[in-house]
Write a protein that holds these residues in place. Structure first.
Motif, PDB file in Angstrom:
ATOM      1  N   ASP A 136       1.158  -6.485 -20.678  1.00 45.20           N
ATOM      2  CA  ASP A 136       0.635  -6.187 -22.022  1.00 45.20           C
ATOM      3  C   ASP A 136      -0.816  -5.723 -22.038  1.00 45.20           C
ATOM      4  O   ASP A 136      -1.568  -5.954 -21.104  1.00 45.20           O
ATOM      5  CB  ASP A 136       0.688  -7.448 -22.878  1.00 45.20           C
ATOM      6  CG  ASP A 136      -0.374  -8.470 -22.457  1.00 45.20           C
ATOM      7  OD1 ASP A 136      -0.376  -8.850 -21.276  1.00 45.20           O
ATOM      8  OD2 ASP A 136      -1.227  -8.833 -23.289  1.00 45.20           O
ATOM      9  N   ASP A 189      -4.541  -8.936  -8.733  1.00 43.60           N
ATOM     10  CA  ASP A 189      -5.766  -8.193  -9.011  1.00 43.60           C
ATOM     11  C   ASP A 189      -6.883  -8.810  -8.152  1.00 43.60           C
ATOM     12  O   ASP A 189      -6.974  -8.513  -6.973  1.00 43.60           O
ATOM     13  CB  ASP A 189      -6.002  -8.317 -10.521  1.00 43.60           C
ATOM     14  CG  ASP A 189      -7.123  -7.453 -11.045  1.00 43.60           C
ATOM     15  OD1 ASP A 189      -7.226  -6.295 -10.616  1.00 43.60           O
ATOM     16  OD2 ASP A 189      -7.904  -7.925 -11.892  1.00 43.60           O
ATOM     17  N   THR A 190      -7.681  -9.718  -8.688  1.00 38.87           N
ATOM     18  CA  THR A 190      -8.664 -10.413  -7.840  1.00 38.87           C
ATOM     19  C   THR A 190      -7.957 -11.342  -6.857  1.00 38.87           C
ATOM     20  O   THR A 190      -8.497 -11.675  -5.815  1.00 38.87           O
ATOM     21  CB  THR A 190      -9.643 -11.264  -8.674  1.00 38.87           C
ATOM     22  OG1 THR A 190      -8.903 -12.310  -9.310  1.00 38.87           O
ATOM     23  CG2 THR A 190     -10.362 -10.422  -9.717  1.00 38.87           C
ATOM     24  N   GLY A 191      -6.749 -11.793  -7.224  1.00 40.90           N
ATOM     25  CA  GLY A 191      -5.984 -12.712  -6.377  1.00 40.90           C
ATOM     26  C   GLY A 191      -6.178 -14.178  -6.742  1.00 40.90           C
ATOM     27  O   GLY A 191      -5.500 -15.042  -6.192  1.00 40.90           O
ATOM     28  N   TYR A 213      -6.144 -14.211 -18.239  1.00 40.03           N
ATOM     29  CA  TYR A 213      -6.897 -13.196 -18.970  1.00 40.03           C
ATOM     30  C   TYR A 213      -7.159 -13.452 -20.447  1.00 40.03           C
ATOM     31  O   TYR A 213      -8.099 -12.911 -20.992  1.00 40.03           O
ATOM     32  CB  TYR A 213      -6.150 -11.868 -18.897  1.00 40.03           C
ATOM     33  CG  TYR A 213      -6.536 -11.034 -17.722  1.00 40.03           C
ATOM     34  CD1 TYR A 213      -7.017  -9.754 -17.903  1.00 40.03           C
ATOM     35  CD2 TYR A 213      -6.435 -11.511 -16.431  1.00 40.03           C
ATOM     36  CE1 TYR A 213      -7.366  -8.974 -16.832  1.00 40.03           C
ATOM     37  CE2 TYR A 213      -6.785 -10.755 -15.353  1.00 40.03           C
ATOM     38  CZ  TYR A 213      -7.246  -9.471 -15.554  1.00 40.03           C
ATOM     39  OH  TYR A 213      -7.593  -8.700 -14.502  1.00 40.03           O
ATOM     40  N   VAL A 257      -3.303  -1.346 -16.520  1.00 38.51           N
ATOM     41  CA  VAL A 257      -1.941  -0.870 -16.747  1.00 38.51           C
ATOM     42  C   VAL A 257      -1.183  -1.760 -17.728  1.00 38.51           C
ATOM     43  O   VAL A 257      -1.529  -2.926 -17.926  1.00 38.51           O
ATOM     44  CB  VAL A 257      -1.156  -0.758 -15.421  1.00 38.51           C
ATOM     45  CG1 VAL A 257      -1.800   0.261 -14.494  1.00 38.51           C
ATOM     46  CG2 VAL A 257      -1.012  -2.108 -14.737  1.00 38.51           C
ATOM     47  N   THR A 286      -5.372 -15.881  -9.479  1.00 39.03           N
ATOM     48  CA  THR A 286      -4.206 -16.504 -10.106  1.00 39.03           C
ATOM     49  C   THR A 286      -3.167 -16.875  -9.053  1.00 39.03           C
ATOM     50  O   THR A 286      -2.744 -18.035  -8.969  1.00 39.03           O
ATOM     51  CB  THR A 286      -3.569 -15.553 -11.146  1.00 39.03           C
ATOM     52  OG1 THR A 286      -4.585 -15.123 -12.057  1.00 39.03           O
ATOM     53  CG2 THR A 286      -2.447 -16.245 -11.905  1.00 39.03           C
ATOM     54  N   LYS A 308      -3.482  -4.441  -6.724  1.00 41.29           N
ATOM     55  CA  LYS A 308      -4.718  -3.642  -6.792  1.00 41.29           C
ATOM     56  C   LYS A 308      -5.640  -4.142  -5.690  1.00 41.29           C
ATOM     57  O   LYS A 308      -6.542  -4.935  -5.946  1.00 41.29           O
ATOM     58  CB  LYS A 308      -5.418  -3.848  -8.138  1.00 41.29           C
ATOM     59  CG  LYS A 308      -4.694  -3.341  -9.352  1.00 41.29           C
ATOM     60  CD  LYS A 308      -5.600  -3.569 -10.567  1.00 41.29           C
ATOM     61  CE  LYS A 308      -4.895  -3.331 -11.859  1.00 41.29           C
ATOM     62  NZ  LYS A 308      -5.731  -3.730 -13.014  1.00 41.29           N
ATOM     63  N   GLU A 315       5.217 -12.455  -9.527  1.00 44.31           N
ATOM     64  CA  GLU A 315       4.010 -12.146 -10.302  1.00 44.31           C
ATOM     65  C   GLU A 315       4.021 -10.677 -10.708  1.00 44.31           C
ATOM     66  O   GLU A 315       4.613  -9.842 -10.025  1.00 44.31           O
ATOM     67  CB  GLU A 315       2.786 -12.494  -9.425  1.00 44.31           C
ATOM     68  CG  GLU A 315       1.441 -12.095  -9.962  1.00 44.31           C
ATOM     69  CD  GLU A 315       1.029 -12.764 -11.265  1.00 44.31           C
ATOM     70  OE1 GLU A 315       1.836 -12.766 -12.224  1.00 44.31           O
ATOM     71  OE2 GLU A 315      -0.104 -13.240 -11.360  1.00 44.31           O
ATOM     72  N   ASP A 316       3.377 -10.376 -11.811  1.00 42.62           N
ATOM     73  CA  ASP A 316       3.311  -8.973 -12.231  1.00 42.62           C
ATOM     74  C   ASP A 316       2.291  -8.182 -11.415  1.00 42.62           C
ATOM     75  O   ASP A 316       2.621  -7.183 -10.794  1.00 42.62           O
ATOM     76  CB  ASP A 316       3.041  -8.843 -13.748  1.00 42.62           C
ATOM     77  CG  ASP A 316       1.812  -9.601 -14.228  1.00 42.62           C
ATOM     78  OD1 ASP A 316       1.149 -10.293 -13.424  1.00 42.62           O
ATOM     79  OD2 ASP A 316       1.498  -9.517 -15.429  1.00 42.62           O
ATOM     80  N   ILE A 317       1.039  -8.674 -11.402  1.00 43.15           N
ATOM     81  CA  ILE A 317      -0.033  -7.930 -10.729  1.00 43.15           C
ATOM     82  C   ILE A 317      -0.916  -8.891  -9.951  1.00 43.15           C
ATOM     83  O   ILE A 317      -1.297  -9.934 -10.470  1.00 43.15           O
ATOM     84  CB  ILE A 317      -0.958  -7.225 -11.752  1.00 43.15           C
ATOM     85  CG1 ILE A 317      -0.158  -6.390 -12.748  1.00 43.15           C
ATOM     86  CG2 ILE A 317      -2.006  -6.365 -11.045  1.00 43.15           C
ATOM     87  CD1 ILE A 317      -1.019  -5.705 -13.794  1.00 43.15           C
TER      88      ILE A 317
HETATM   89  P1  5GP Z   1      -5.997 -12.061 -10.780  1.00 41.08           P
HETATM   90  O1  5GP Z   1      -6.109 -13.536 -10.913  1.00 41.08           O
HETATM   91  O2  5GP Z   1      -5.303 -11.588  -9.551  1.00 41.08           O
HETATM   92  O3  5GP Z   1      -7.327 -11.375 -10.967  1.00 41.08           O
HETATM   93  O4  5GP Z   1      -5.237 -11.573 -12.039  1.00 41.08           O
HETATM   94  C1  5GP Z   1      -3.948 -11.552 -12.107  1.00 41.08           C
HETATM   95  C2  5GP Z   1      -3.471 -11.361 -13.527  1.00 41.08           C
HETATM   96  O5  5GP Z   1      -4.357 -10.572 -14.315  1.00 41.08           O
HETATM   97  C3  5GP Z   1      -2.195 -10.587 -13.495  1.00 41.08           C
HETATM   98  O6  5GP Z   1      -1.123 -11.431 -13.276  1.00 41.08           O
HETATM   99  C4  5GP Z   1      -2.182  -9.964 -14.855  1.00 41.08           C
HETATM  100  O7  5GP Z   1      -1.635 -10.882 -15.766  1.00 41.08           O
HETATM  101  C5  5GP Z   1      -3.632  -9.730 -15.171  1.00 41.08           C
HETATM  102  N1  5GP Z   1      -3.969  -8.323 -14.880  1.00 41.08           N
HETATM  103  C6  5GP Z   1      -4.527  -7.806 -13.770  1.00 41.08           C
HETATM  104  N2  5GP Z   1      -4.617  -6.469 -13.852  1.00 41.08           N
HETATM  105  C7  5GP Z   1      -4.089  -6.136 -15.042  1.00 41.08           C
HETATM  106  C8  5GP Z   1      -3.856  -4.883 -15.699  1.00 41.08           C
HETATM  107  O8  5GP Z   1      -4.153  -3.785 -15.213  1.00 41.08           O
HETATM  108  N3  5GP Z   1      -3.240  -4.956 -16.913  1.00 41.08           N
HETATM  109  C9  5GP Z   1      -2.899  -6.134 -17.496  1.00 41.08           C
HETATM  110  N4  5GP Z   1      -2.342  -6.078 -18.690  1.00 41.08           N
HETATM  111  N5  5GP Z   1      -3.086  -7.316 -16.905  1.00 41.08           N
HETATM  112  C10 5GP Z   1      -3.676  -7.313 -15.694  1.00 41.08           C
END
Ligand code: 5GP
Ligand code: MG
Ligand code: MG
Length: 179
Positions: free
Chosen positions: A161, A105-107, A72, A155, A109, A133, A101-103
């Motif tokens: 953060d 989201d799109t998946g 991000y 969040v 990462t 999510k 992992e924390d979150i």
């Molecule tokens: P992905 O690759 O799944 O889209 O993104 C995963 C990463 O995006 C998470 O590990 C996290 O670091 C960041 N991310 C996704 N949603 C949120 C959110 O609601 N808040 C924050 N601070 N980071 C997020």
């Protein structure tokens, strides 16, 4: 770093998180029963609080390691490029590995990280995410364990953060811009 003014509304209390972490650790303990030393891999930086609590609930021998990939930056949009910023210290070939992992989201990462670590031939590779999510998913991936499913809200807290702030909140809150 300038950010718009915002307030944080509590979404998941510290107490609920603690109870969920304890339950997850029990399930993970069953999955890895007999493992000589589980490599618990935290994805920096958002998972640092979760991995600290989870590792202390695991009643089995663990090695704690960290992997940092870029996703991000300080923006709220996810990028599809994932670069290794800090690699593991541990060699994971033939070992049991749990990615924390924390979150999801799109998946993107988690799916990149799983592909990367799988290419190193661990014996077993599992994943856990504190938050999921599902409505945001752009890939097939699902963590093997999830703490909480949440709606599409931005969040913070419990390690997570907004522009490097709010990681030290003990609960998970959603960001609401106040102007
Ligand atoms: P992905 O690759 O799944 O889209 O993104 C995963 C990463 O995006 C998470 O590990 C996290 O670091 C960041 N991310 C996704 N949603 C949120 C959110 O609601 N808040 C924050 N601070 N980071 C997020
Ligand atoms: Mg993350
Ligand atoms: Mg972040």
């Amino acid at each position: 770093m300038t950010t718009r003014a915002y307030v944080i509304d509590e979404m998941i209390s510290a107490k609920s998180i603690a109870a969920r972490v304890e339950a997850l650790a029990k399930e993970i303990g069953k999955e890895f029963e007999g493992t000589e030393q589980l490599v618990v891999v935290g994805l920096l930086r958002g998972s640092f609080v979760f991995i600290a609590d989870l590792a202390r609930e695991l009643k089995l021998p663990v090695e704690v390691d960290f992997l940092e990939v870029s996703s991000y930056g300080n923006a709220m949009e996810t990028s599809r490029e994932v670069r290794i910023l800090k690699d593991l210290r541990a060699a994971i070939e033939g070992r049991d590995v749990l990615v924390v992992e924390d979150i999801v989201d799109t998946g993107h990462t988690l799916s990149h990280v799983v592909n990367l670590l799988a290419s190193r031939n661990p014996r077993k590779l599992k994943t856990i995410a504190l938050l999921d999510k599902p409505s945001r998913r752009e890939t097939e991936i699902r963590a093997d364990w999830t703490g909480f499913e949440i709606p599409d809200e931005f969040v913070v807290g419990y390690g997570i953060d907004y522009a490097q702030r709010d990681r030290n909140l003990p609960h998970i809150g959603k960001v609401r811009f106040s102007e």
